[in-house]
Enzyme design. Structure first.
Site, PDB file in Angstrom:
ATOM      1  N   ASP A 156     -14.141   5.999  -2.128  1.00 43.77           N
ATOM      2  CA  ASP A 156     -13.019   5.800  -0.812  1.00 43.77           C
ATOM      3  C   ASP A 156     -12.438   7.347  -0.512  1.00 43.77           C
ATOM      4  OD1 ASP A 156     -11.648   4.307   0.914  1.00 43.77           O
ATOM      5  OD2 ASP A 156     -10.221   4.112  -0.395  1.00 43.77           O
ATOM      6  N   ASP A 157     -12.285   7.971  -1.642  1.00 45.07           N
ATOM      7  CA  ASP A 157     -11.338   9.215  -1.334  1.00 45.07           C
ATOM      8  C   ASP A 157     -12.231  10.340  -0.735  1.00 45.07           C
ATOM      9  OD1 ASP A 157      -8.806   8.299  -2.826  1.00 45.07           O
ATOM     10  OD2 ASP A 157     -10.206   8.223  -4.371  1.00 45.07           O
TER      11      ASP A 157
ATOM     12  N   ASN B 163      -0.652  11.515   0.153  1.00 44.06           N
ATOM     13  CA  ASN B 163       0.046  10.359  -0.350  1.00 44.06           C
ATOM     14  C   ASN B 163       0.948  10.327  -1.642  1.00 44.06           C
ATOM     15  OD1 ASN B 163      -0.797   8.707   2.170  1.00 44.06           O
ATOM     16  ND2 ASN B 163      -2.751   8.577   1.174  1.00 44.06           N
TER      17      ASN B 163
ATOM     18  N   GLU C 204     -12.077   4.636  -6.802  1.00 39.46           N
ATOM     19  CA  GLU C 204     -10.899   5.001  -6.218  1.00 39.46           C
ATOM     20  C   GLU C 204     -10.147   5.902  -7.154  1.00 39.46           C
ATOM     21  OE1 GLU C 204     -10.129   3.635  -2.959  1.00 39.46           O
ATOM     22  OE2 GLU C 204      -8.696   5.077  -3.097  1.00 39.46           O
ATOM     23  N   ASP C 205      -9.421   6.769  -6.692  1.00 41.73           N
ATOM     24  CA  ASP C 205      -8.605   7.772  -7.444  1.00 41.73           C
ATOM     25  C   ASP C 205      -8.983   8.194  -8.817  1.00 41.73           C
ATOM     26  OD1 ASP C 205      -7.182   7.216  -4.978  1.00 41.73           O
ATOM     27  OD2 ASP C 205      -5.196   6.597  -5.845  1.00 41.73           O
TER      28      ASP C 205
ATOM     29  N   TYR D  85       0.949  -1.123   0.053  1.00 41.16           N
ATOM     30  CA  TYR D  85       0.010  -0.016   0.220  1.00 41.16           C
ATOM     31  C   TYR D  85       0.817   1.027   0.040  1.00 41.16           C
ATOM     32  CZ  TYR D  85      -4.291   2.570   1.456  1.00 41.16           C
ATOM     33  OH  TYR D  85      -5.354   3.383   1.381  1.00 41.16           O
TER      34      TYR D  85
HETATM   35  N1  NDP Z   1      -4.889   9.736   3.974  1.00 42.12           N
HETATM   36  C1  NDP Z   1      -6.035   9.263   3.218  1.00 42.12           C
HETATM   37  O1  NDP Z   1      -6.793   8.125   3.394  1.00 42.12           O
HETATM   38  C2  NDP Z   1      -6.148   9.989   1.880  1.00 42.12           C
HETATM   39  C3  NDP Z   1      -5.306  10.727   1.306  1.00 42.12           C
HETATM   40  N2  NDP Z   1      -5.507  11.484   0.319  1.00 42.12           N
HETATM   41  C4  NDP Z   1      -4.465  12.171  -0.553  1.00 42.12           C
HETATM   42  O2  NDP Z   1      -5.278  13.657  -0.500  1.00 42.12           O
HETATM   43  C5  NDP Z   1      -4.572  14.133  -1.707  1.00 42.12           C
HETATM   44  C6  NDP Z   1      -5.645  15.009  -2.548  1.00 42.12           C
HETATM   45  O3  NDP Z   1      -6.433  13.964  -3.025  1.00 42.12           O
HETATM   46  P1  NDP Z   1      -7.812  14.611  -3.593  1.00 42.12           P
HETATM   47  O4  NDP Z   1      -8.504  15.642  -2.611  1.00 42.12           O
HETATM   48  O5  NDP Z   1      -8.591  13.333  -4.117  1.00 42.12           O
HETATM   49  O6  NDP Z   1      -7.238  15.405  -4.687  1.00 42.12           O
HETATM   50  P2  NDP Z   1      -8.000  16.471  -5.751  1.00 42.12           P
HETATM   51  O7  NDP Z   1      -7.408  16.733  -6.776  1.00 42.12           O
HETATM   52  O8  NDP Z   1      -9.389  16.119  -5.825  1.00 42.12           O
HETATM   53  O9  NDP Z   1      -7.895  17.991  -4.652  1.00 42.12           O
HETATM   54  C7  NDP Z   1      -6.564  18.467  -4.389  1.00 42.12           C
HETATM   55  C8  NDP Z   1      -6.791  19.773  -3.745  1.00 42.12           C
HETATM   56  O10 NDP Z   1      -5.650  20.506  -3.396  1.00 42.12           O
HETATM   57  C9  NDP Z   1      -5.348  21.603  -3.988  1.00 42.12           C
HETATM   58  N3  NDP Z   1      -4.099  22.168  -4.218  1.00 42.12           N
HETATM   59  C10 NDP Z   1      -3.248  21.443  -5.202  1.00 42.12           C
HETATM   60  N4  NDP Z   1      -1.984  22.092  -5.156  1.00 42.12           N
HETATM   61  C11 NDP Z   1      -2.173  23.296  -4.018  1.00 42.12           C
HETATM   62  C12 NDP Z   1      -1.066  24.103  -3.628  1.00 42.12           C
HETATM   63  N5  NDP Z   1      -0.015  24.089  -3.888  1.00 42.12           N
HETATM   64  N6  NDP Z   1      -1.769  24.904  -2.432  1.00 42.12           N
HETATM   65  C13 NDP Z   1      -3.079  24.819  -2.150  1.00 42.12           C
HETATM   66  N7  NDP Z   1      -3.780  23.912  -2.626  1.00 42.12           N
HETATM   67  C14 NDP Z   1      -3.332  22.960  -3.592  1.00 42.12           C
HETATM   68  C15 NDP Z   1      -6.355  21.759  -5.294  1.00 42.12           C
HETATM   69  O11 NDP Z   1      -6.709  23.162  -5.544  1.00 42.12           O
HETATM   70  P3  NDP Z   1      -7.394  23.372  -6.975  1.00 42.12           P
HETATM   71  O12 NDP Z   1      -8.718  22.997  -6.492  1.00 42.12           O
HETATM   72  O13 NDP Z   1      -7.522  24.951  -6.970  1.00 42.12           O
HETATM   73  O14 NDP Z   1      -7.024  22.800  -8.093  1.00 42.12           O
HETATM   74  C16 NDP Z   1      -7.464  21.039  -4.780  1.00 42.12           C
HETATM   75  O15 NDP Z   1      -8.466  21.646  -4.257  1.00 42.12           O
HETATM   76  C17 NDP Z   1      -3.613  13.071  -2.371  1.00 42.12           C
HETATM   77  O16 NDP Z   1      -2.220  13.212  -2.248  1.00 42.12           O
HETATM   78  C18 NDP Z   1      -4.283  11.982  -2.010  1.00 42.12           C
HETATM   79  O17 NDP Z   1      -3.192  10.943  -1.994  1.00 42.12           O
HETATM   80  C19 NDP Z   1      -6.938  11.153  -0.860  1.00 42.12           C
HETATM   81  C20 NDP Z   1      -7.753  10.197  -0.146  1.00 42.12           C
HETATM   82  C21 NDP Z   1      -7.295   9.505   1.037  1.00 42.12           C
HETATM   83  C1  PYR Z   2      -5.244   6.617   0.516  1.00 46.67           C
HETATM   84  C2  PYR Z   2      -5.895   6.908  -0.673  1.00 46.67           C
HETATM   85  O1  PYR Z   2      -7.021   6.400  -1.031  1.00 46.67           O
HETATM   86  C3  PYR Z   2      -5.291   8.023  -1.505  1.00 46.67           C
HETATM   87  O2  PYR Z   2      -4.020   8.483  -1.117  1.00 46.67           O
HETATM   88  O3  PYR Z   2      -5.737   8.150  -2.616  1.00 46.67           O
HETATM   89 MG    MG Z   3      -7.433   7.016  -3.155  1.00 46.90          MG
END
Ligand code: NDP
Ligand code: PYR
Ligand code: MG
Length: 591
Positions: free
Chosen positions: A305-306, A447, A282-283, A139
């Site tokens: 999941d996200d 991540n 997912e993703d 993972y």
């Molecule tokens: N720990 C866990 O269980 C999980 C972790 N994650 C992690 O979260 C992260 C984001 O995933 P997800 O929400 O799906 O991605 P999205 O692409 O949906 O969202 C990313 C967000 O971050 C913003 N962003 C990007 N770059 C910057 C920056 N330099 N400064 C400020 N804001 C920024 C984007 O802004 P804008 O909207 O303006 O483009 C957007 O709002 C990934 O790394 C993923 O691995 C996700 C799911 C689960």
């Molecule tokens: C953990 C997870 O689902 C992600 O980082 O997208």
């Molecule tokens: Mg994910």
């Protein structure tokens, strides 16, 4: 012949077959191979109990040197194995020794994938017994690197690939998968793999990894799990130029072409597996993820999941952390860096829980939560240009361009990173959090590790050891001023295996937000005083199967309460029932 094949597939035995299928001399020709002339097609049909050489090559049944003397006799294995008979425990010890000798995590990943292809039960035994050690391999973070290099690593398909080439034929493609009784599908289109961006078809590593956790952490049978990658192309220029790229070499299909393929897929899944198969998105990139969830949430058993799993795990961590930082949920204020799937999904579930606790409308409780995206703080003056999922968070405030200024302006008690961009919680940001909070709660969720908003060390040193810290990818314990802090892993891996198990054991037909709250509550309830004393806001992953059973039971109970469960009567003790349904990887004895 067509009919004969169908009867065989439907379970008719050779003895039940039409006597016309025999040729002269009483020799059966059930497959028509003898009757067929050389220019006619025959079917390469096999219908047998795996034995001998083929048994050793069947990962679901292979036990390697653990086959007993009796099994070696009765299953034609004599001579195919060296004489020693090893126990599964000894095999496990040997495998762990050899995996530990690899220095490079990707080598460990390859060794584990090879083991899964060779001996599935031994693979799961290792994963279950050494979950804390092996999770970072199968993972995050290693799975991220594996996806980046999936083209070079690819040896055998581990799931189904559905590309634009299969348009119009998706039902047939699903039927090519060898298993019929599927309970959980994890599907990606590879556009937002962890914080690594568009990895196209190589995103397959993610559904494969998530489903191995469904089995190891949640107890779903491996044969009931189906990883799927939908390939509509990739916009990753590097992959498009890579000679080893395994996907469609074209830019991503969008709009109607994309949604038609997805619709055909969703319809085919329901037609082939029925209403009660869990489909975990997912993703996907957020421009599709929210729309797909809204569109299919009313017709299918879908779970993103996200958005949803992450929300549930983070809410659990925050609720547990209240024991350390004090106050009720509604006494706190939240600031997110990142307003996408994870950020807005978490924000909404926190607002919902606050609303339930305080009996005030969710429109009010949302005001406690602020989000920053790539353009700065989300405020009302930006509303017209915001994507729909951000609009509820556009509160009255003057524009703020960067995170540090937003931290100083909002003075949150909780800072959550969901941006996918590493090292964005700078020293100044962390110190600002420490300047107005006795115990700042800092969660760096992105991540893999390279994208984490800060490291554990940065969080603890920047706050003189006062931070409560958790991260999406694991960090080692950190010693500061003589005290060892154990950072929690705030990752949806705590939730989705138990959540999915809860859906399956109750025969749920839809996912409801209250089930996410139920999962969260069950997880938060598993954190002990001993865990809190070490700064942990999640229970150790070594107890994950017990935790998953508790989560499954709470989710199933909610499904029954909401009238969404179809498996009747409701078991009296849902925890025991969940435990009794869990797959165990110990070898079975063959007759
Ligand atoms: N720990 C866990 O269980 C999980 C972790 N994650 C992690 O979260 C992260 C984001 O995933 P997800 O929400 O799906 O991605 P999205 O692409 O949906 O969202 C990313 C967000 O971050 C913003 N962003 C990007 N770059 C910057 C920056 N330099 N400064 C400020 N804001 C920024 C984007 O802004 P804008 O909207 O303006 O483009 C957007 O709002 C990934 O790394 C993923 O691995 C996700 C799911 C689960
Ligand atoms: C953990 C997870 O689902 C992600 O980082 O997208
Ligand atoms: Mg994910």
């Amino acid at each position: 012949m067509e009919n004969t094949m169908k009867e065989m597939r439907d379970g008719a035995s050779v003895l039940d077959m039409d006597p016309k299928s025999t040729v002269g001399g009483g020799v059966e020709d059930v497959y028509g191979e003898d009757r067929a002339s050389e220019d006619q097609f025959v079917t390469p049909w096999t219908f047998s109990v795996a034995s001998g050489y083929s048994l050793l090559r069947d990962p679901r049944h292979n036990k390697g040197l653990a086959f007993t003397e009796r099994e070696r006799d009765t299953h034609y294995l004599r001579g195919l194995l060296p004489p020693a008979v090893l126990s599964q425990e000894l095999q496990e010890k040997k495998l762990m020794n050899s995996i530990r000798q690899y220095q490079v995590p990707l080598q460990k990943y390859s060794a584990l994938m090879e083991l899964e292809e060779r001996n599935e039960r031994l693979f799961y035994k290792l994963l279950i017994d050494h979950v804390e050690e092996l999770l970072p391999i199968v993972y995050t973070p290693t799975v991220g690197e594996a996806c980046q290099k999936y083209g070079s690593l690819f040896k055998r398909p581990q799931g189904l690939y559905i590309s634009l080439k299969e348009k119009g034929k998706i039902l047939e493609v699903l039927r090519n998968w060898p298993e019929r009784s599927i309970q959980v599908i994890v599907v990606t289109d590879g556009e937002r793999i962890l914080g690594l961006g568009d990895l196209g078809c190589q995103g397959m590593g993610i559904p494969v990894g998530k489903l191995s956790l469904y089995t190891a952490l949640g107890g779903l049978r491996p044969s009931a799990c189906l990883p799927i990658t939908i390939d509509v192309g990739t916009n990753n220029e590097q992959l498009l130029k890579d000679e080893f790229y395994i996907g469609l070499r074209q830019r991503r299909a969008t709009g109607q072409e994309y949604y038609e393929l997805l619709h055909e897929f969703m319809s085919a899944v329901k037609q082939n597996y029925g209403e009660k198969v869990v489909i975990q998105f997912e993703d996907f990139a957020n421009h599709n993820a929210f729309e797909l969830l809204a569109k299919y949430g009313t017709t299918h058993l879908v779970f993103n999941d996200d958005i949803q799993g992450t929300a549930s795990v983070v809410l659990a961590g925050v609720v547990a952390a209240l024991k350390l930082i004090g106050g009720k949920l509604a006494d706190h204020s939240f600031l997110f860096l990142g307003a996408g799937e994870a950020g807005t999904g978490i924000a909404e579930l926190i607002a919902l829980e606050m609303s339930k606790q305080t009996k005030s409308p969710v429109e009010e409780t949302r005001k406690k939560i602020w989000l920053v995206d790539s353009k700065g703080l989300i405020v009302s003056s930006r509303k017209d240009s915001l994507q729909n999922f951000k609009k509820p968070w556009a509160h009255e405030h003057e524009p703020v361009n960067n995170l540090l200024d937003a931290v100083k302006a909002i003075k949150p008690t909780v800072l959550i990173g969901s941006s996918g961009v590493g090292r964005t919680f700078t020293k100044e940001v962390i110190e600002a959090m420490a300047s107005f909070n006795e115990k700042p709660l800092i969660m760096a969720l992105s991540n893999p590790t390279s994208q984490s908003e800060c490291t554990a060390e940065e969080a603890y040193t920047g706050t003189q050891g006062r931070a409560i810290f958790a991260s999406g990818s694991p960090f080692d314990p950190f010693e500061y001023n003589g005290k060892v802090f154990i950072p929690g892993q705030s990752n949806n891996a705590y939730i989705f295996p138990g959540f999915g198990l809860g859906l399956v054991i109750s025969g749920a037909i839809r996912v409801h937000d209250d089930m996410l709250l139920a999962a969260s509550e069950a997880l938060a309830g598993q954190v002990t005083k001993e865990n809190f004393d070490k700064g942990m806001i999640y229970p150790p992953l070594s107890n994950i199967r017990k935790i998953s059973a508790e989560i499954a039971a709470n989710v199933a109970a909610k499904a029954y309460e909401l009238g969404l469960a179809t498996r009747l009567p409701r078991p009296a003790n849902l925890v025991k029932y969940a435990e009794s349904c869990m797959y165990t990887p110990v070898y079975r004895t063959y007759r």
